[in-house]
Motif scaffolding. Sequence first.
Motif, PDB file in Angstrom:
ATOM      1  N   ASP A 102      76.889  79.633  56.719  1.00 44.54           N
ATOM      2  CA  ASP A 102      76.856  78.223  57.108  1.00 44.54           C
ATOM      3  C   ASP A 102      75.413  77.738  57.119  1.00 44.54           C
ATOM      4  O   ASP A 102      74.554  78.322  57.804  1.00 44.54           O
ATOM      5  N   LEU A 103      75.150  76.670  56.373  1.00 45.42           N
ATOM      6  CA  LEU A 103      73.813  76.092  56.247  1.00 45.42           C
ATOM      7  C   LEU A 103      73.837  74.615  56.626  1.00 45.42           C
ATOM      8  O   LEU A 103      74.887  73.974  56.593  1.00 45.42           O
ATOM      9  N   THR A 104      72.663  74.105  56.939  1.00 44.38           N
ATOM     10  CA  THR A 104      72.519  72.668  57.132  1.00 44.38           C
ATOM     11  C   THR A 104      71.173  72.219  56.589  1.00 44.38           C
ATOM     12  O   THR A 104      70.341  73.048  56.189  1.00 44.38           O
ATOM     13  N   ASN A 105      70.968  70.920  56.567  1.00 40.28           N
ATOM     14  CA  ASN A 105      69.744  70.363  55.995  1.00 40.28           C
ATOM     15  C   ASN A 105      68.599  70.381  56.983  1.00 40.28           C
ATOM     16  O   ASN A 105      68.787  70.333  58.206  1.00 40.28           O
ATOM     17  N   VAL A 106      67.373  70.440  56.454  1.00 41.92           N
ATOM     18  CA  VAL A 106      66.181  70.161  57.249  1.00 41.92           C
ATOM     19  C   VAL A 106      66.004  68.641  57.270  1.00 41.92           C
ATOM     20  O   VAL A 106      66.687  67.921  56.534  1.00 41.92           O
ATOM     21  N   PRO A 107      65.126  68.090  58.095  1.00 41.10           N
ATOM     22  CA  PRO A 107      64.872  66.633  58.039  1.00 41.10           C
ATOM     23  C   PRO A 107      64.411  66.230  56.634  1.00 41.10           C
ATOM     24  O   PRO A 107      63.539  66.867  56.040  1.00 41.10           O
ATOM     25  N   LEU A 108      65.011  65.187  56.081  1.00 38.67           N
ATOM     26  CA  LEU A 108      64.727  64.757  54.715  1.00 38.67           C
ATOM     27  C   LEU A 108      64.196  63.322  54.714  1.00 38.67           C
ATOM     28  O   LEU A 108      64.806  62.421  55.300  1.00 38.67           O
ATOM     29  N   GLN A 109      63.071  63.132  54.049  1.00 40.35           N
ATOM     30  CA  GLN A 109      62.482  61.794  53.907  1.00 40.35           C
ATOM     31  C   GLN A 109      63.139  61.122  52.717  1.00 40.35           C
ATOM     32  O   GLN A 109      62.773  61.316  51.566  1.00 40.35           O
ATOM     33  N   LEU A 110      64.146  60.306  52.947  1.00 39.69           N
ATOM     34  CA  LEU A 110      64.900  59.678  51.871  1.00 39.69           C
ATOM     35  C   LEU A 110      64.225  58.427  51.330  1.00 39.69           C
ATOM     36  O   LEU A 110      64.459  58.037  50.186  1.00 39.69           O
ATOM     37  N   ALA A 111      63.417  57.804  52.147  1.00 38.82           N
ATOM     38  CA  ALA A 111      62.677  56.607  51.742  1.00 38.82           C
ATOM     39  C   ALA A 111      61.475  56.514  52.676  1.00 38.82           C
ATOM     40  O   ALA A 111      61.432  57.195  53.707  1.00 38.82           O
ATOM     41  N   GLU A 117      68.005  62.947  59.591  1.00 36.30           N
ATOM     42  CA  GLU A 117      67.739  63.977  60.584  1.00 36.30           C
ATOM     43  C   GLU A 117      68.385  65.314  60.202  1.00 36.30           C
ATOM     44  O   GLU A 117      69.318  65.369  59.412  1.00 36.30           O
ATOM     45  N   GLN A 118      67.883  66.368  60.797  1.00 34.34           N
ATOM     46  CA  GLN A 118      68.437  67.704  60.542  1.00 34.34           C
ATOM     47  C   GLN A 118      69.837  67.806  61.131  1.00 34.34           C
ATOM     48  O   GLN A 118      70.136  67.231  62.167  1.00 34.34           O
ATOM     49  N   GLY A 119      70.704  68.536  60.413  1.00 32.23           N
ATOM     50  CA  GLY A 119      71.998  68.870  60.966  1.00 32.23           C
ATOM     51  C   GLY A 119      73.092  67.870  60.705  1.00 32.23           C
ATOM     52  O   GLY A 119      74.029  67.779  61.511  1.00 32.23           O
ATOM     53  N   VAL A 120      73.014  67.110  59.613  1.00 35.36           N
ATOM     54  CA  VAL A 120      74.110  66.182  59.302  1.00 35.36           C
ATOM     55  C   VAL A 120      74.855  66.584  58.027  1.00 35.36           C
ATOM     56  O   VAL A 120      75.943  66.080  57.762  1.00 35.36           O
TER      57      VAL A 120
END
Length: 724
Positions: A102-111, A117-120
Amino acid sequence: MTAHKKHIAFPSTMEETLSVKPAPIALSEEKEQVNATPITLKSGDSFLIMDVCGDLLSSRQDMGLFRQGTRFLRTSNLFLEGKKCVSLSHQTSHMSNASHIDLTNVPLQLAPDTVLEQGVIHIDRFIELTQNALIHTCTITNFHTTNLALTLSLTLGADFCDLFEVRGFTRPQHGQQQTPVVTPDGVRLNYRGLDTVERTTTIQITPTTPFIQADQIDWQLDLQRGEPIELRIVFQMGESSQSTLDTASAATLWAEAAQPTITSNDPFFNRLLDRSSQDLMMLSTMTPYGYYPYAGIPWFNCPFGRDGLIAALEFLPLYPQVARGTLEFLAAYQGTKVDTFTDEEPGKILHEFRTGEMAAMREVPYIPYYGTVDATPLFLILFEAYMHWTGDQALLDRLWPNIEAAARWMITYGDRDGDSFLEYHRVASKGLDNQGWKDSWDSINHRDGRIAHSPIALCEVQGYAYAAYRATSYLARKVGRQDEAPFWDTRAETLQENFLQRFWWENEQSIYLALAEDKEPCEVVSSNAGQCLWTGILPDDKARQVVERIMQQDMSSGWGIRTLSSTAVRYNPLSYHNGSVWPHDTALIGSGCALYGEKQAASQLLKSLFDASQHFTDARLPELYCGFERREGYGPTRYPVACSPQAWAAGAIHILLLSLLGLHPNADSGHLTLHQPILPDWLTSLEINGMHVGNQRVHLKFTRQDDHTTVTFGRDNKVDIRIL
C-alpha cells in the motif's frame, strides 16, 4: 519507434479537475530506504528482492528479479508526478510468492499556488512471482475532493548480470546487450551471453499508453474521485535454451497437502515456528526428484549439498518429503569420476550446483562443484534418520548403490593417508580453500592467528564420519547385507578411538578445531567442538566437559554460540566465521547437548535463538548475526549481507525444540520413544499434530508444571508411544 508524449483529453469541466504535465523522474528524490528490511519473494528458481515500496533500489546491489542465476530486471520503480511514493504497509503471502503493498503520494506541487497534500492517492501494488514471470497489478484510487489528472511512471532496466557478478566477481568479458525493442504494448529487453544463450525480459502492459520508451512508461491518469483505475504490467523472463536444472514452484503442492503443526501457549514462539515452516516451504523447490530446500536468498538460491542435508534433517520429523527429495536429488548428481576442475570424485556428494552464464562458460566450477568434505557423510546420516521416521524400504533398496558409493568415498578419497580421519585439500584452481561448513578463507586458524594449511581434518567432520559409518552399518542390515555391517561398525570404533587420542584438548577440556598440515592441532576453542556432540562420537564424561566449555561466556554470547572464542587471536564478532553467531550452528550444538542429557543447556540455547528472532522482521532468523555480547534491552547486531530467508537457519528452532522432547522413532515397528521429554521453563504447553511415524500420524500434547513435563496423546493414535 519510441512514442512521443502528448496530452490526452480530460473532462470538459476543468474546474473539477486538477491537472499537471508529466514530470521528469528525479532520481535524486528516490529517498531510498537503504536500511529497511527488503521484501523477498520466491517461486521455483526465480526470486525477487525489492524495497517496501516494491521498487528496486540502485543503491542495493542485491535487489532485482533473478532466475536461474541471472538478473532479468534491475530497475522497476514507480513514480507519481516524478516523485517516489510513500510506503504505508506491506504484507507477504503465506507461500512468499506474492505481496500486497500500500502506497500513497508525497505532497505534490500541482500549480504555483496549488499543493496536493500527502495521503489522498492510494496505490495498491500487488506483486506476484511465478517461475517465469513477475506480475504487477497497480490499482490507483483518488480520495481527493476533486478529480485529478496525474502521471504515473514506471522506470525500466535490465543488466542481465550473472549472480556472481552481483556478488562482486569481476569478469574480463561479457555478452552483448541488444537494443531494446519498443512495442505498442510494452518493451522487450535482450541480452546475448557468451554462452550464446539469448536472455529476454518482455514487459507487457494493460491498458496500453502512447508514452512508452525503452527505459520508462508513463500513464496519464484521469482519476475520478473514488473510482479506481487498474494497470497490469507483466515481466516475462525467457531463455533460448533450457537450463540443466528443471525445476518448478512447490507452492501449489505445499498448499494442497495437509501439513503438521506445532502450537504452544506462547504466541510469539508460535510466530517463530510458523515463520520457520513457511520459509522451508518458500525455499523448497520442486525438482524432478522431489522437494529440495535451496540454501538461501539472495546469494544461495540453488542446491547446496551440506545446507540441503542439514535443513532436511532439521525438519525431518515434520516434513519427510523434503528429506526424500534431497536424498534423491543428491544421489542423481553423485560423483562418478575424478575431475580436477570441479573436485568431483566417485561417490562424493556435491557442494553447490549453479546455472547461468558464468557457470556455462566454466568461469566458476559450480556445474556442479564437489568441494566439500562433509556433504557425503551427512548424506548417510540423513538417510538413516529418514529410515527411522519413514521405513521407506523401496527408496533404500533403490539407492543402496549410492549409499555404498558414498561410504566407499569416505574410506578412499576422504581418508587418503589411511589415518581414519576425513581430510580435505583443494584440487580445483577456482575451488574453495576450506571445505567444511566454515568455508571462508580465514576460518581455520591456529592459536597464534596463523592460517591453517591443508590437508585439514576438521573435528566436527570426524563426528559426522563416525555417525555416517554407524548409519551405513544400520542401512546395510536393513537392505539385507548383514555380513557387511560389522565392517562399518569397526570403522566407526577405530575412528572414535583415534579421535579421542588426537583431538582431545585436555587443557581446555574440549576438542581441537582441526588437525592441519603435518597433523598440527589447531589449538582454538570454536563451535566446531560443540557440533561433535550431536554425532555421538564422544563418551559421556567428555561430552559433559565439552558442554560446560561451550557454555562459558567467551563462547555463549547470550544470542547463541559464537563460532570462535572471544579470547582467540582471530576473534571478530563482525566476521563471517570467526566470532559471529549462526542459528543452525547453535541449534546443532543444543541438539547434541540434549542427546547427552544436558537439556538445561539445550533449553538455554533455544531461548537465546527465540529471543534473537524477536528482533528480526517477521521473526525470521537470518543466516547469521554478529557475535557481540548480549545487552539487556537491545537486540543482536545484524550481519549486513546475511541471507534471509536461509534454510538451515529456518530449521534451527525445530531441531532444537524436538531434541528437547527427545523423539526417537522406529517406523518399522510403529514405535515412538520419548527420552526424558521436557519443555523449557518459559513454555507451559505445546502440541504436535499430524507428525508422521511411518504411515501413521501422531498427536502429542506436552504440559509443564513446575519442573515436570507430562505427555498425553490422542486415543486414535496407532503408534506405540513410549516415555522413558
